[in-house]
Scaffold this motif. Structure first.
Motif, PDB file in Angstrom:
ATOM      1  N   ASN A 401       0.826  -1.209   0.000  1.00  0.00           N
ATOM      2  CA  ASN A 401       0.000   0.000   0.000  1.00  0.00           C
ATOM      3  C   ASN A 401       0.861   1.260   0.000  1.00  0.00           C
ATOM      4  OD1 ASN A 401      -2.463  -1.329  -0.050  1.00  0.00           O
ATOM      5  ND2 ASN A 401      -2.515  -1.562   2.191  1.00  0.00           N
ATOM      6  N   MET A 402       1.996   1.196   0.678  1.00  0.00           N
ATOM      7  CA  MET A 402       2.896   2.349   0.666  1.00  0.00           C
ATOM      8  C   MET A 402       3.448   2.596  -0.735  1.00  0.00           C
ATOM      9  SD  MET A 402       4.991   2.223   4.255  1.00  0.00           S
ATOM     10  CE  MET A 402       5.708   3.804   3.896  1.00  0.00           C
ATOM     11  N   LYS A 403       3.714   1.520  -1.462  1.00  0.00           N
ATOM     12  CA  LYS A 403       4.159   1.689  -2.839  1.00  0.00           C
ATOM     13  C   LYS A 403       3.055   2.336  -3.681  1.00  0.00           C
ATOM     14  CE  LYS A 403       7.439  -2.132  -3.051  1.00  0.00           C
ATOM     15  NZ  LYS A 403       8.570  -1.303  -3.488  1.00  0.00           N
ATOM     16  N   ARG A 404       1.816   1.933  -3.387  1.00  0.00           N
ATOM     17  CA  ARG A 404       0.687   2.487  -4.144  1.00  0.00           C
ATOM     18  C   ARG A 404       0.539   3.986  -3.882  1.00  0.00           C
ATOM     19  NH1 ARG A 404      -4.240   2.853  -2.373  1.00  0.00           N
ATOM     20  NH2 ARG A 404      -3.859   1.352  -0.695  1.00  0.00           N
ATOM     21  N   LEU A 405       0.947   4.415  -2.667  1.00  0.00           N
ATOM     22  CA  LEU A 405       0.835   5.825  -2.309  1.00  0.00           C
ATOM     23  C   LEU A 405       2.044   6.647  -2.768  1.00  0.00           C
ATOM     24  CD1 LEU A 405      -0.561   5.694   1.336  1.00  0.00           C
ATOM     25  CD2 LEU A 405      -1.795   6.209  -0.764  1.00  0.00           C
ATOM     26  N   GLN A 406       2.987   6.009  -3.412  1.00  0.00           N
ATOM     27  CA  GLN A 406       4.207   6.713  -3.780  1.00  0.00           C
ATOM     28  C   GLN A 406       3.954   7.991  -4.605  1.00  0.00           C
ATOM     29  OE1 GLN A 406       7.173   4.064  -5.246  1.00  0.00           O
ATOM     30  NE2 GLN A 406       8.598   5.690  -5.780  1.00  0.00           N
ATOM     31  N   PRO A 407       3.040   7.971  -5.605  1.00  0.00           N
ATOM     32  CA  PRO A 407       2.781   9.220  -6.348  1.00  0.00           C
ATOM     33  C   PRO A 407       2.292  10.353  -5.445  1.00  0.00           C
ATOM     34  CG  PRO A 407       1.929   7.336  -7.557  1.00  0.00           C
ATOM     35  CD  PRO A 407       2.326   6.822  -6.218  1.00  0.00           C
ATOM     36  N   LYS A 408       1.397  10.049  -4.483  1.00  0.00           N
ATOM     37  CA  LYS A 408       0.904  11.081  -3.573  1.00  0.00           C
ATOM     38  C   LYS A 408       2.033  11.615  -2.700  1.00  0.00           C
ATOM     39  CE  LYS A 408      -3.882   9.399  -3.215  1.00  0.00           C
ATOM     40  NZ  LYS A 408      -4.952   8.976  -2.283  1.00  0.00           N
ATOM     41  N   MET A 409       2.932  10.739  -2.304  1.00  0.00           N
ATOM     42  CA  MET A 409       4.039  11.186  -1.470  1.00  0.00           C
ATOM     43  C   MET A 409       4.968  12.102  -2.261  1.00  0.00           C
ATOM     44  SD  MET A 409       4.741   7.541   0.445  1.00  0.00           S
ATOM     45  CE  MET A 409       6.101   8.120   1.420  1.00  0.00           C
ATOM     46  N   GLU A 410       5.148  11.798  -3.547  1.00  0.00           N
ATOM     47  CA  GLU A 410       5.964  12.671  -4.382  1.00  0.00           C
ATOM     48  C   GLU A 410       5.311  14.051  -4.524  1.00  0.00           C
ATOM     49  OE1 GLU A 410       8.939  12.179  -5.587  1.00  0.00           O
ATOM     50  OE2 GLU A 410       9.052  10.177  -4.687  1.00  0.00           O
ATOM     51  N   GLU A 411       3.970  14.065  -4.603  1.00  0.00           N
ATOM     52  CA  GLU A 411       3.251  15.340  -4.693  1.00  0.00           C
ATOM     53  C   GLU A 411       3.456  16.161  -3.422  1.00  0.00           C
ATOM     54  OE1 GLU A 411      -0.807  14.497  -5.463  1.00  0.00           O
ATOM     55  OE2 GLU A 411      -0.440  13.611  -7.445  1.00  0.00           O
ATOM     56  N   LEU A 412       3.401  15.482  -2.276  1.00  0.00           N
ATOM     57  CA  LEU A 412       3.610  16.182  -1.004  1.00  0.00           C
ATOM     58  C   LEU A 412       5.021  16.769  -0.931  1.00  0.00           C
ATOM     59  CD1 LEU A 412       1.877  13.755   1.545  1.00  0.00           C
ATOM     60  CD2 LEU A 412       1.060  15.987   0.766  1.00  0.00           C
ATOM     61  N   LYS A 413       6.005  16.023  -1.414  1.00  0.00           N
ATOM     62  CA  LYS A 413       7.375  16.540  -1.393  1.00  0.00           C
ATOM     63  C   LYS A 413       7.508  17.791  -2.252  1.00  0.00           C
ATOM     64  CE  LYS A 413       9.758  12.183  -0.484  1.00  0.00           C
ATOM     65  NZ  LYS A 413      10.718  11.184  -0.992  1.00  0.00           N
ATOM     66  N   ALA A 414       6.842  17.744  -3.424  1.00  0.00           N
ATOM     67  CA  ALA A 414       6.895  18.920  -4.302  1.00  0.00           C
ATOM     68  C   ALA A 414       6.170  20.105  -3.675  1.00  0.00           C
ATOM     69  CB  ALA A 414       6.280  18.574  -5.655  1.00  0.00           C
ATOM     70  N   LYS A 415       5.095  19.821  -2.938  1.00  0.00           N
ATOM     71  CA  LYS A 415       4.284  20.876  -2.336  1.00  0.00           C
ATOM     72  C   LYS A 415       5.011  21.560  -1.184  1.00  0.00           C
ATOM     73  CE  LYS A 415      -0.117  21.607   0.075  1.00  0.00           C
ATOM     74  NZ  LYS A 415      -1.385  20.967   0.534  1.00  0.00           N
ATOM     75  N   PHE A 416       5.657  20.784  -0.314  1.00  0.00           N
ATOM     76  CA  PHE A 416       6.257  21.354   0.900  1.00  0.00           C
ATOM     77  C   PHE A 416       7.720  21.769   0.705  1.00  0.00           C
ATOM     78  CE2 PHE A 416       2.575  19.198   2.658  1.00  0.00           C
ATOM     79  CZ  PHE A 416       2.150  20.072   3.639  1.00  0.00           C
ATOM     80  N   GLY A 417       8.352  21.253  -0.341  1.00  0.00           N
ATOM     81  CA  GLY A 417       9.727  21.680  -0.618  1.00  0.00           C
ATOM     82  C   GLY A 417      10.650  21.443   0.555  1.00  0.00           C
ATOM     83  N   ASP A 418      11.258  22.521   1.075  1.00  0.00           N
ATOM     84  CA  ASP A 418      12.229  22.402   2.168  1.00  0.00           C
ATOM     85  C   ASP A 418      11.581  22.403   3.559  1.00  0.00           C
ATOM     86  OD1 ASP A 418      14.270  22.329   0.345  1.00  0.00           O
ATOM     87  OD2 ASP A 418      14.578  24.513   0.372  1.00  0.00           O
ATOM     88  N   ASP A 419      10.258  22.495   3.606  1.00  0.00           N
ATOM     89  CA  ASP A 419       9.548  22.489   4.891  1.00  0.00           C
ATOM     90  C   ASP A 419       9.439  21.039   5.385  1.00  0.00           C
ATOM     91  OD1 ASP A 419       8.033  22.864   7.118  1.00  0.00           O
ATOM     92  OD2 ASP A 419       6.245  23.613   6.061  1.00  0.00           O
ATOM     93  N   LYS A 420      10.513  20.554   6.024  1.00  0.00           N
ATOM     94  CA  LYS A 420      10.543  19.157   6.443  1.00  0.00           C
ATOM     95  C   LYS A 420       9.516  18.849   7.524  1.00  0.00           C
ATOM     96  CE  LYS A 420      15.362  18.375   5.211  1.00  0.00           C
ATOM     97  NZ  LYS A 420      16.691  17.904   5.682  1.00  0.00           N
ATOM     98  N   MET A 421       9.303  19.793   8.434  1.00  0.00           N
ATOM     99  CA  MET A 421       8.312  19.563   9.482  1.00  0.00           C
ATOM    100  C   MET A 421       6.915  19.429   8.884  1.00  0.00           C
ATOM    101  SD  MET A 421       7.731  19.143  12.702  1.00  0.00           S
ATOM    102  CE  MET A 421       9.211  19.764  13.502  1.00  0.00           C
ATOM    103  N   GLY A 422       6.565  20.344   7.975  1.00  0.00           N
ATOM    104  CA  GLY A 422       5.260  20.271   7.332  1.00  0.00           C
ATOM    105  C   GLY A 422       5.110  19.002   6.511  1.00  0.00           C
ATOM    106  N   LEU A 423       6.181  18.594   5.818  1.00  0.00           N
ATOM    107  CA  LEU A 423       6.139  17.365   5.025  1.00  0.00           C
ATOM    108  C   LEU A 423       5.917  16.156   5.922  1.00  0.00           C
ATOM    109  CD1 LEU A 423       6.523  15.802   2.372  1.00  0.00           C
ATOM    110  CD2 LEU A 423       8.989  15.845   2.808  1.00  0.00           C
TER     111      LEU A 423
END
Length: 594
Positions: A401-423
């Motif tokens: 299931n985590m693999k299935r969520l990989q695209p969403k996780m990539e979107e979150l990384k792009a959204k939060f950028g360097d904000d590691k706490m928010g990510l």
């Protein structure tokens, strides 16, 4: 990738455990076998360091055992009369001087896997390089006269060998007319019965104590390891189990656990042991000692409380002596059939015996059915996989299931950028929403650890695994794979240094581990990617020195895990990325968003 963090936590834990294991196995605190500090120069052949006989003029202090504190008395002649021992399991002889057990060989066990190699010698006379013997004798007083001791010359009544069907009888009458008749019998395995009949022919009560000792002049030549106890051992009734290493005895000289009424004591090696079982109804003092006067030696001994025999009456003293291989069913059988308390502790199952011993019993069950311990390991692995299947399936499903969520996780990384706490907060919220355990990847690896430990212990300590063959070049599952990549597995005619013995099975294990890790995408972080790539290589070198049986287990377990994980991933609609990841090693890496 953040979703790989869980996998690397698992890898880190596994590495730490295996590094510790390697340390215990390969680099233990070695108790060096120092060839007996120059066996006392020009030792007289007629004085081969045997204990001094106890006489009325040399009665030892209370609790002492004759000859324990001094080894300077007159000795028995080198060429003394002997009674031959011959059973299906044992060969050897009993020295009629002292009725001493100092010549015992195990006819079913050889020094190497080659059946033409010499059989194992357990006990040897005191004047030999590896002197090691056991005896039962007495401590008397002024009224008893010369009681049987190390120098007493017994007389065999009748003739013949000691066999399982023909006990032998010895006799000795001392200067006071007191008659001692000793009957020695042996079973089909390794247990001797020593029964003494003492006839008081004097006109006064007779009081004397029996003692027994196991004496050894050298330590084992193999290194000592922390996962296995070698040295003194004894289960002393209410005092419980006592294990004293050779080094501890050398430091403390004498360790006296105290008085016991039941139990046993002796000296144990990895596969063999010699132990005395005193009478189980009369209290006795116990001691584990290292003596340095004369020739250094280790000694486990007991002294029984005095018994009194009325004038004209007979008394009886029964002792038992175990000298042989620590075969699990035999040792367990003695505990039951002879009512020897906790004799099963002779085999060092460790603190986790409740897991280790059942593991052996399962292996032994399959061995008796298939006749090969290697096959038994493979089948046991399948059974263990079946037991853990529900939990492992749940964790693999979570990973899928985590693999299935990989695209969403990539979107979150792009959204939060360097904000590691928010990510981090957003990813935890995503995990919670999708009901996914971010540490799911740890469990499949961590589940192997107790099995790995139990199997390692079983393969290392049980004599059943010693020289047990698998197929092909594996003729001893308890030893490392003898082949090496660096001489092309024996095709090139030169010996390879021990550290470069990377055999076929360690390579198979490394390949299966590599394939199992490649079921997951390669992390984008360079450091993580390097760890991801080199971890199987590190494990291959680390496990190369482990017993072949353990490496076979690990390789087979990896193979089953690959199959199981691939099936579960497909069932959850997740692409099995093994081949894409392999291609990515040599070409363009696959797009994780696809």
């Amino acid at each position: 990738m953040e979703n790989n963090r869980n996998y690397f936590v698992a890898i880190a834990l596994s590495v730490l455990i295996l590094i510790a294991w390697q340390f215990l196995y390969v680099n233990p605190k070695i108790e060096h076998e120092r060839s007996v500090a120059e066996i006392q120069a020009e030792l007289d052949k007629d004085n081969p360091v045997t204990p001094q006989a106890t006489t009325a003029a040399s009665t030892p202090a209370a609790g002492a055992v004759p000859g324990a504190a001094t080894e300077s008395g007159q000795a028995a002649p080198v060429q003394s009369a002997r009674i031959q021992i011959e059973t299906g399991s044992l060969l050897g002889s009993i020295n009629l001087t002292g009725a001493r057990f100092d010549d015992l060989k195990l006819r079913e066990y050889h020094e190497t896997v080659d059946r033409s190699s010499p059989i194992i010698t357990l006990l040897s006379p005191a004047d030999t390089e590896h002197g090691y013997f056991a005896e039962v004798a007495y401590v008397g007083n002024e009224t008893t006269g010369q009681v049987p001791g190390p120098q007493t010359v017994w007389t065999q009544e009748g003739t013949g060998k000691l066999t399982t069907t023909t006990p032998v009888t010895l006799s000795y009458t001392n200067d006071k007319g007191i008659r001692f008749v000793r009957t020695i019998s042996v079973d089909e395995h390794y247990m001797f019965q020593v029964t003494d009949q003492i006839e008081n022919t004097t006109g006064a009560p007779l009081s004397l104590s029996s003692y027994g000792r196991v004496t050894r002049f050298t330590k084992p030549t193999t290194p000592s390891v922390y996962v296995l106890h070698e040295g003194f051992i004894g289960y002393l009734g209410e005092l419980g189990l006592h294990e004293v290493k050779y080094s501890a005895a050398e430091d403390d000289t004498t360790i006296a656990p105290g008085r016991a009424t039941s139990g046993w004591l002796g000296i144990t090696d990895k596969y063999w042991a010699t132990a005395l079982v005193p009478p189980q109804t009369v209290p006795y003092e116990t001691r584990f000692s290292h003596f340095t006067d004369g020739r250094p030696r280790f000694q486990a001994d007991f002294r029984q409380d005095a018994i009194t025999i009325a004038p004209g009456q007979k008394g009886e003293v029964k002792n038992m002596l175990f000298g042989g291989a620590k075969e699990v069913p035999v040792i367990d059988g003695y505990k039951t059939s002879l009512s020897i308390p906790r004799f099963d502790l002779m085999i060092d199952w460790g603190w986790f015996w409740f897991f280790t011993k059942p593991m052996f019993q399962m292996l032994d069950f399959f061995f008796r059915y298939f006749g090969n311990f290697g096959v038994a390991i493979l089948i046991t692995t399948i059974v263990v996989k079946g037991v853990f299947f529900p939990l492992a399936s749940k964790q693999y499903a979570s990973m899928a299931n985590m693999k299935r969520l990989q695209p969403k996780m990539e979107e979150l990384k792009a959204k939060f950028g360097d904000d590691k706490m928010g990510l981090q907060q957003a990813m935890m919220a995503l995990y919670k929403e999708e009901k996914i355990n971010p540490l799911a990847g740890c469990w499949p690896i961590l589940l192997q650890i107790p099995v790995f430990f139990a199997l390692y212990k079983v393969i290392y300590i049980t004599i059943e695994m010693r020289h047990a063959p698998f197929f092909g070049w594996i003729q001893d599952l308890s030893a490392p794979d003898p082949t090496s990549l660096f001489n092309l597995f024996g095709l090139l005619p030169f010996e390879v240094p021990h550290m470069l013995l990377i055999g076929v099975w360690p390579l198979i294990m490394g390949v299966t581990m590599f394939l199992q890790m490649r079921l997951n995408p390669t992390p984008p972080d360079p450091t993580q990617a390097m760890i991801f790539t080199w971890m199987p290589v590190v494990f291959t070198f680390m496990l190369a020195s482990f017993p072949a049986g353990l490496v076979i287990y690990w390789a087979w377990n990896n193979t089953l895990s690959i199959i199981q994980q691939a099936i579960i991933m497909k069932r959850h609609g997740v692409k099995v990325e093994l081949f894409d990841n392999l291609k990515g090693l040599f070409g363009k890496k696959p797009d994780p968003a696809k």
